[in-house]
Scaffold this active site. Structure first.
Site, PDB file in Angstrom:
ATOM      1  N   GLU A   1       0.780  -1.282   0.049  1.00  0.00           N
ATOM      2  CA  GLU A   1      -0.048  -0.114   0.151  1.00  0.00           C
ATOM      3  C   GLU A   1       1.010   1.233  -0.068  1.00  0.00           C
ATOM      4  OE1 GLU A   1      -2.992  -0.257   3.120  1.00  0.00           O
ATOM      5  OE2 GLU A   1      -3.739  -2.145   2.314  1.00  0.00           O
TER       6      GLU A   1
ATOM      7  N   GLU B   1      -5.715 -10.922  -1.316  1.00  0.00           N
ATOM      8  CA  GLU B   1      -6.659 -10.731  -0.313  1.00  0.00           C
ATOM      9  C   GLU B   1      -8.100 -10.584  -0.336  1.00  0.00           C
ATOM     10  OE1 GLU B   1      -5.083  -7.385   2.091  1.00  0.00           O
ATOM     11  OE2 GLU B   1      -2.864  -7.677   1.537  1.00  0.00           O
TER      12      GLU B   1
HETATM   13  C1  XIL Z   1      -5.195  -6.473   8.492  1.00  0.00           C
HETATM   14  C2  XIL Z   1      -5.545  -7.523   9.469  1.00  0.00           C
HETATM   15  O1  XIL Z   1      -6.407  -8.504   8.871  1.00  0.00           O
HETATM   16  C3  XIL Z   1      -6.130  -6.941  10.675  1.00  0.00           C
HETATM   17  O2  XIL Z   1      -6.257  -8.060  11.648  1.00  0.00           O
HETATM   18  C4  XIL Z   1      -5.146  -5.955  11.235  1.00  0.00           C
HETATM   19  O3  XIL Z   1      -5.659  -5.660  12.410  1.00  0.00           O
HETATM   20  C5  XIL Z   1      -4.833  -4.814  10.275  1.00  0.00           C
HETATM   21  O4  XIL Z   1      -4.194  -5.426   9.094  1.00  0.00           O
HETATM   22  N1  XIL Z   1      -4.366  -5.155   3.485  1.00  0.00           N
HETATM   23  C6  XIL Z   1      -3.422  -5.669   3.881  1.00  0.00           C
HETATM   24  C7  XIL Z   1      -3.564  -6.475   5.413  1.00  0.00           C
HETATM   25  O5  XIL Z   1      -2.656  -5.825   3.316  1.00  0.00           O
HETATM   26  O6  XIL Z   1      -2.235  -6.522   5.849  1.00  0.00           O
HETATM   27  C8  XIL Z   1      -4.649  -5.945   6.135  1.00  0.00           C
HETATM   28  O7  XIL Z   1      -4.436  -6.832   7.259  1.00  0.00           O
HETATM   29  C9  XIL Z   1      -5.871  -5.732   5.506  1.00  0.00           C
HETATM   30  C10 XIL Z   1      -5.603  -4.744   4.603  1.00  0.00           C
END
Ligand code: XIL
Length: 385
Positions: free
Chosen positions: A192, A300
């Site tokens: 990101e 994801e």
């Molecule tokens: C999220 C996790 O699922 C949560 O448990 C944590 O509190 C925050 O991060 N994009 C990403 C992930 O690349 O690492 C994030 O994961 C969700 C959004």
């Protein structure tokens, strides 16, 4: 090429897993199995694939991973360590191992948990995750070496010179990647990095102190630490077309043009029933990223449903999952399709995602580990007669 890379790494995983006393929860089939009956190519839903394009050396059965293997696609999930360590969660481990062949740690390889103090690394939980994956012949996506949202306070709350912070980054990446050298299939090196508003680099300690070169350096340090790992830039907003997708594309085009060792791009695919990626846009985005020579992973996916959940909404959700997988199966550059948690029993949306709106039920399995229409839609897509 896709088959070759997977085969080589698959052999590595199998050899590595021999080092551990095999205590798998459920032994998954190894990555190469006796030839199985091939799917008839050219079904109505999927673009025709010449028979020799289907991988015949896949596990038998109708698990998501066995079916996707025939298209040379890995199917996986983010993993909540609670599901690995909680004795009552045997069902979590059984589904994870039987349905998926690539996994991502949801939390414990991020900067703050793995490097909580300047001179302290904590690998306890990440070792549990890696050992479980290896013992069950699952490939691993490491996640995430540099992510603004999980930088620890000791990084954010002090002054750094550029040289000092570069050394901190080098130490972090070489230590973490080096610990798991030759055991991680792919790393999300930078996560990101593009800002939603400015479409430039997202503000962070890394951008502020080091400047845009922090991205170059992160990939170079990771490549030095493990030349065999595929190195990814991971983000949301690049799944379809539009200005943020253009910004991600242009970032990657620049990195590739300067021989920065980035191998792939992760498209997160966090969507909802009200806001998802049209398949033709996903295909167009994958193709232009592939034209840069990049491997593409859907990293994801989840499809959040606004309350109340109804059978009609579950059917819509199933279609959105199916459309995304169908594009991935039919685009050679798309090598992996992962969900951000396969069950609503352990899902980030329960507490952090959309905290101010009633979105839920985003997964392939419900909170009782029952497969939902979305699971069956993926399975049926790949089982086309
Ligand atoms: C999220 C996790 O699922 C949560 O448990 C944590 O509190 C925050 O991060 N994009 C990403 C992930 O690349 O690492 C994030 O994961 C969700 C959004």
């Amino acid at each position: 090429m896709k088959k070759l890379r997977l085969a080589i790494f698959g052999v590595l995983v199998l050899l590595m897993s021999c080092r551990f006393p095999p205590t798998p929860v459920t032994q998954t089939p190894s990555l190469s199995q006796p030839t199985v009956a091939m799917i008839t190519p050219g079904s109505a839903e999927l673009p025709a694939r010449p028979p020799d394009a289907l991988n015949a050396n896949c596990p038998s059965g109708d698990s998501l991973s066995a079916l996707a293997c025939r298209y040379d696609v890995l199917i996986g999930s983010a993993v909540d360590n609670t599901g690995l360590t909680n004795k009552a969660d045997e069902k979590y481990r059984q589904i994870l191992v039987s349905q998926f062949n690539i996994v991502t740690p949801e939390y414990y390889m991020k900067f703050a948990p793995i490097h909580p103090e300047p001179d302290l690394y904590d690998f306890k939980q990440s070792d549990i995750f890696v050992n479980f994956a290896e013992q069950n012949n699952m490939l691993i996506r490491g996640h995430a070496l540099i992510w603004y949202a999980e930088d620890p306070d000791w990084i954010n709350n002090r002054h750094w010179t550029r040289e000092q912070l570069i050394e901190v980054m080098r130490d972090h990446i070489s230590t973490v990647v080096g610990r798991y050298k030759n055991r991680i299939y792919a790393w999300d090196v930078v996560n990101e990095g593009i800002d939603d508003e400015t479409l430039g680099l997202r503000p962070s300690k890394w951008t502020e102190v080091i400047g845009p070169e922090y991205i170059d350096l992160a990939f170079q340090f990771a490549h030095e630490a493990d030349p065999n790992a595929l190195l990814f830039y991971n983000d949301y907003g690049g799944e379809g077309l539009g200005e943020k997708s253009d910004a991600i594309y242009n970032l990657l085009k620049d990195l590739r043009s300067r021989d920065i060792p980035v191998d792939g791009v992760g498209l997160q695919m966090h969507v909802t029933l009200d806001d998802y990626i049209p398949p033709d846009e996903l295909r167009a985005s994958i193709r232009r990223l592939a034209d840069l020579g990049l491997v593409v992973h859907i990293t994801e996916m989840d499809v959040a449903i606004p309350e109340p959940v109804t059978p009609k909404k579950l059917k819509q959700q199933a279609q959105i999952y199916r459309d995304a997988l169908e594009v991935c199966l039919s685009e050679p550059a798309c090598e992996a399709f992962l969900v951000w948690g396969f069950t609503e029993k352990h899902h980030w949306l329960n507490d952090v995602y959309h905290p101010d709106t009633n979105y839920e039920a985003a997964c392939l399995y419900d909170e009782s580990y029952q497969p939902k229409p979305a699971f069956f839609s993926l399975q049926q897509l790949m089982m086309q007669p």
